[in-house]
Design a protein around this motif. Structure first.
Motif, mmCIF file in Angstrom:
data_model
loop_
_atom_site.group_PDB
_atom_site.id
_atom_site.type_symbol
_atom_site.label_atom_id
_atom_site.label_comp_id
_atom_site.label_asym_id
_atom_site.label_seq_id
_atom_site.Cartn_x
_atom_site.Cartn_y
_atom_site.Cartn_z
ATOM 1 N N MET A 198 0.855 -1.202 0.000
ATOM 2 C CA MET A 198 0.000 0.000 0.000
ATOM 3 C C MET A 198 0.888 1.249 0.000
ATOM 4 S SD MET A 198 -2.999 1.049 2.690
ATOM 5 C CE MET A 198 -3.917 2.565 2.505
ATOM 6 N N LEU A 199 0.552 2.194 -0.838
ATOM 7 C CA LEU A 199 1.340 3.419 -0.919
ATOM 8 C C LEU A 199 1.134 4.289 0.320
ATOM 9 C CD1 LEU A 199 0.780 4.448 -4.645
ATOM 10 C CD2 LEU A 199 2.872 3.544 -3.642
ATOM 11 N N LYS A 200 2.219 4.881 0.773
ATOM 12 C CA LYS A 200 2.088 5.802 1.882
ATOM 13 C C LYS A 200 1.420 7.085 1.397
ATOM 14 C CE LYS A 200 6.480 8.281 1.390
ATOM 15 N NZ LYS A 200 7.789 8.597 1.982
ATOM 16 N N THR A 201 0.824 7.803 2.327
ATOM 17 C CA THR A 201 0.209 9.080 1.998
ATOM 18 C C THR A 201 1.233 10.183 2.217
ATOM 19 O OG1 THR A 201 -1.967 8.272 2.676
ATOM 20 C CG2 THR A 201 -1.681 10.654 2.516
ATOM 21 N N GLN A 245 10.285 15.473 -19.859
ATOM 22 C CA GLN A 245 9.023 15.498 -19.113
ATOM 23 C C GLN A 245 8.793 14.241 -18.289
ATOM 24 O OE1 GLN A 245 6.824 17.933 -18.689
ATOM 25 N NE2 GLN A 245 8.057 19.317 -19.939
ATOM 26 N N ALA A 246 9.528 13.194 -18.583
ATOM 27 C CA ALA A 246 9.266 11.917 -17.924
ATOM 28 C C ALA A 246 9.919 11.793 -16.558
ATOM 29 C CB ALA A 246 9.732 10.774 -18.829
ATOM 30 N N CYS A 247 11.100 12.389 -16.396
ATOM 31 C CA CYS A 247 11.926 12.076 -15.226
ATOM 32 C C CYS A 247 11.303 12.471 -13.892
ATOM 33 C CB CYS A 247 13.290 12.728 -15.380
ATOM 34 S SG CYS A 247 14.437 11.727 -16.344
ATOM 35 N N SER A 248 10.461 13.470 -13.885
ATOM 36 C CA SER A 248 9.852 13.867 -12.610
ATOM 37 C C SER A 248 8.608 13.036 -12.283
ATOM 38 C CB SER A 248 9.478 15.349 -12.633
ATOM 39 O OG SER A 248 8.477 15.594 -13.599
ATOM 40 N N HIS A 249 8.129 12.256 -13.250
ATOM 41 C CA HIS A 249 6.881 11.521 -13.054
ATOM 42 C C HIS A 249 7.061 10.002 -13.046
ATOM 43 C CE1 HIS A 249 4.661 15.258 -13.795
ATOM 44 N NE2 HIS A 249 5.372 15.414 -14.900
ATOM 45 N N LEU A 288 17.575 15.299 -6.637
ATOM 46 C CA LEU A 288 17.322 13.872 -6.828
ATOM 47 C C LEU A 288 17.109 13.170 -5.491
ATOM 48 C CD1 LEU A 288 19.874 13.063 -9.663
ATOM 49 C CD2 LEU A 288 17.454 13.629 -9.860
ATOM 50 N N ASP A 289 17.892 13.564 -4.489
ATOM 51 C CA ASP A 289 17.699 13.000 -3.145
ATOM 52 C C ASP A 289 16.299 13.319 -2.626
ATOM 53 O OD1 ASP A 289 20.274 12.011 -3.166
ATOM 54 O OD2 ASP A 289 21.101 13.560 -1.852
ATOM 55 N N TYR A 290 15.837 14.528 -2.923
ATOM 56 C CA TYR A 290 14.511 14.942 -2.464
ATOM 57 C C TYR A 290 13.428 14.076 -3.098
ATOM 58 C CZ TYR A 290 10.608 17.965 -1.199
ATOM 59 O OH TYR A 290 9.433 18.451 -0.690
ATOM 60 N N VAL A 291 13.535 13.880 -4.405
ATOM 61 C CA VAL A 291 12.563 13.034 -5.108
ATOM 62 C C VAL A 291 12.623 11.608 -4.573
ATOM 63 C CG1 VAL A 291 11.991 12.013 -7.350
ATOM 64 C CG2 VAL A 291 12.519 14.444 -7.194
ATOM 65 N N ASN A 292 13.826 11.094 -4.376
ATOM 66 C CA ASN A 292 13.965 9.729 -3.865
ATOM 67 C C ASN A 292 13.392 9.592 -2.460
ATOM 68 O OD1 ASN A 292 15.241 8.840 -6.204
ATOM 69 N ND2 ASN A 292 17.286 9.311 -5.437
ATOM 70 N N GLN A 293 13.555 10.641 -1.664
ATOM 71 C CA GLN A 293 13.020 10.612 -0.300
ATOM 72 C C GLN A 293 11.489 10.530 -0.310
ATOM 73 O OE1 GLN A 293 14.133 14.035 2.042
ATOM 74 N NE2 GLN A 293 12.664 13.573 3.660
ATOM 75 N N LEU A 294 10.864 11.306 -1.184
ATOM 76 C CA LEU A 294 9.406 11.240 -1.278
ATOM 77 C C LEU A 294 8.960 9.921 -1.910
ATOM 78 C CD1 LEU A 294 8.442 14.851 -2.485
ATOM 79 C CD2 LEU A 294 8.444 13.942 -0.154
ATOM 80 N N GLY A 295 9.749 9.436 -2.856
ATOM 81 C CA GLY A 295 9.402 8.196 -3.553
ATOM 82 C C GLY A 295 8.682 8.492 -4.863
ATOM 83 N N LYS A 296 9.301 8.124 -5.966
ATOM 84 C CA LYS A 296 8.714 8.418 -7.278
ATOM 85 C C LYS A 296 7.318 7.812 -7.421
ATOM 86 C CE LYS A 296 11.211 9.832 -10.291
ATOM 87 N NZ LYS A 296 11.716 9.271 -11.554
ATOM 88 N N GLU A 297 7.134 6.607 -6.869
ATOM 89 C CA GLU A 297 5.828 5.957 -6.992
ATOM 90 C C GLU A 297 4.759 6.717 -6.217
ATOM 91 O OE1 GLU A 297 7.860 3.785 -3.517
ATOM 92 O OE2 GLU A 297 8.393 4.940 -5.305
ATOM 93 N N HIS A 298 5.138 7.316 -5.085
ATOM 94 C CA HIS A 298 4.181 8.082 -4.286
ATOM 95 C C HIS A 298 3.860 9.411 -4.978
ATOM 96 C CE1 HIS A 298 6.503 5.789 -0.994
ATOM 97 N NE2 HIS A 298 5.456 5.076 -1.368
ATOM 98 N N ILE A 299 4.888 10.025 -5.547
ATOM 99 C CA ILE A 299 4.667 11.259 -6.302
ATOM 100 C C ILE A 299 3.710 11.006 -7.461
ATOM 101 C CG2 ILE A 299 5.769 12.974 -7.784
ATOM 102 C CD1 ILE A 299 8.306 12.649 -6.081
ATOM 103 N N PHE A 319 0.685 19.735 -13.208
ATOM 104 C CA PHE A 319 0.698 19.591 -11.756
ATOM 105 C C PHE A 319 1.948 18.875 -11.270
ATOM 106 C CE2 PHE A 319 -3.759 18.926 -13.322
ATOM 107 C CZ PHE A 319 -4.162 20.236 -13.142
ATOM 108 N N ALA A 320 2.394 19.289 -10.081
ATOM 109 C CA ALA A 320 3.552 18.666 -9.427
ATOM 110 C C ALA A 320 3.142 18.211 -8.030
ATOM 111 C CB ALA A 320 4.716 19.653 -9.350
ATOM 112 N N VAL A 321 4.088 17.633 -7.316
ATOM 113 C CA VAL A 321 3.781 17.013 -6.034
ATOM 114 C C VAL A 321 3.322 18.028 -4.998
ATOM 115 C CG1 VAL A 321 6.155 17.161 -5.162
ATOM 116 C CG2 VAL A 321 4.643 15.330 -4.346
#
Length: 408
Positions: free
Chosen positions: A1-4, A205-209, A292-303, A384-386
């Motif tokens: 289950m994805l975290k919120t 456009q793909a790398c942030s999503h 990149l660390d910030y994105v990894n911390q949030l988790g690409k799948e959660h974003i 839209f972004a995270v």
């Protein structure tokens, strides 16, 4: 289950979101053009200039060694972000446009000739059209274009028919910046390889999503820009398979890209430095790791999951606005909504929304051939972004109703 995700906490990481525009809180919905930067990235920029600003690689003093280590740490972070097999396969560039031009001017000039065919698509940004047109004019190559259907999806049957032994390069966008369409690039790559063609993917456009794995995709080149991934402007990277990068000549001449220079002959440096002439954009490269660390911390799948919720909500809400039509309704999309309103110019929409503090993008989005395909001079685009919220989408929808009342 994805975290919120804690979106309030995320928003607190982005100081610019506290700005007031025309007396209204900023609603920033222009993320496909550039994303905002978290304070971790801003602090990294200030930290470099304030504490270890120095030129990299050849210095032996403390500041130079610290700057070099931070610079190369960012290269390793980019390698891991796209799952390249080695950091040597990551070339620092000014961004996606620069990366594509590097391939055109090195691989293209060296290995393509008269009658060779290059395939792109109708969805391409100008950055993935013009360099190939220039190469075709110079070398006598032939440019072919994959058409798109009414939903903004590539005609894959037409692509299959285009491929032949004359196809030497396929260069396509991973995600459309204008429509949000996610292309089936694994299929595109595999089919191109059956005829011996190399494949470049524009990943701006793909790398942030999306999760990017260049080894699993088996692409030959992958280009991306950090300013689309919550990082600085003016910095990006080109991934290339080692065998191709080693075979390609240097793009620019100068310091760093050499091993030895005499007036009679110059020998070139090893990868990746062969393609990195001159003093690089050190500060922005260093700060890129923090993005990149910030994105990894949030988790690409959660974003991605959260952005998809925003996209679904906004798509449904726009359907209730009379005379509004979404352009590009591919089955697979990222969080981009491009739209037109009957009888209202896209620029007027942008101006009226800006008066309400809402930032969107209007125009052809550097995809004029795509706009022509749909018979349009341009669209309005909300992306839209995270850090965006349902409340901000409600503000957009309310603003569009106001535009309709005023101009419709």
């Amino acid at each position: 289950m994805l975290k919120t995700l804690d979106i309030t906490a995320v928003r607190n990481d982005f100081p610019i979101l506290n700005e007031v525009v025309n007396g209204k809180p900023l609603v920033y919905l222009d993320n496909a053009a550039t994303t905002q930067k978290p304070k971790q990235v801003l602090d990294a920029l200030a930290g470099y200039y304030g504490h270890y600003n120095a030129n990299i690689h050849r210095g032996i003093h403390h500041l130079a060694e610290k700057a070099t280590a931070a610079f190369e740490d960012s290269r390793k972070a980019m390698q891991q972000f796209v799952n390249a097999s080695s950091s040597d396969e990551i070339i620092f560039t000014y961004g996606t446009t620069d990366s594509i031009n590097l391939v055109a001017q090195t691989f293209g000039r060296s290995f393509l000739g008269k009658g060779d065919e290059i395939i792109i698509s109708t969805l391409e940004h100008h950055s993935n059209i013009v360099p190939w047109q220039m190469l075709c004019e110079e070398k006598g190559c032939i440019l072919k274009v994959i058409p798109v259907n009414e939903e903004g999806e590539l005609d894959m049957a037409a692509y299959q028919q285009m491929l032949s032994e004359n196809t030497k390069l396929v260069s396509v966008v991973h995600v459309s910046n204008a429509l949000g369409t996610i292309n089936p690039i694994k299929q595109i790559i595999d089919q191109a390889h059956t005829v011996g063609a190399k494949v470049l993917i524009d990943g701006a456009q793909a790398c942030s999503h999306l999760e990017i794995d260049v080894q699993a995709l088996d692409c030959d080149f992958y280009a991306f820009s950090m300013h689309k991934i919550y990082g600085p402007t003016g910095i990006g990277a080109l991934y290339g398979k080692r065998s191709l990068l080693e075979a390609m000549p240097p793009y620019r001449g100068g310091g760093e890209m050499i091993k030895e220079v005499t007036f009679e002959k110059t020998t070139y440096n090893e990868l990746p430095y062969k393609f990195e002439a001159g003093t690089p954009n050190i500060a922005d490269a260093v700060a890129s790791k923090f993005a990149l660390d910030y994105v990894n911390q949030l988790g690409k799948e959660h974003i991605a999951a959260y952005e998809n919720e925003l996209l679904a909500y906004a798509t449904q809400a726009m359907a209730d606005i009379p005379g509004l039509r979404i352009v590009g309704q591919a089955k697979q999309k990222v969080s981009v909504l491009s739209f037109v309103m009957d009888g209202i110019h896209h620029q007027d929409i942008g101006v009226l929304l800006d008066q309400q503090g809402i930032a969107i993008r209007t125009g052809h989005h550097c995809t004029q051939p795509l706009m022509q395909r749909f018979g349009l001079s341009g669209t309005s685009r909300a992306s839209f972004a995270v850090y965006n919220t349902i409340e901000e989408i409600d503000a957009l929808i309310s603003g569009l109703h106001k535009v309709k009342r005023m101009l419709g």
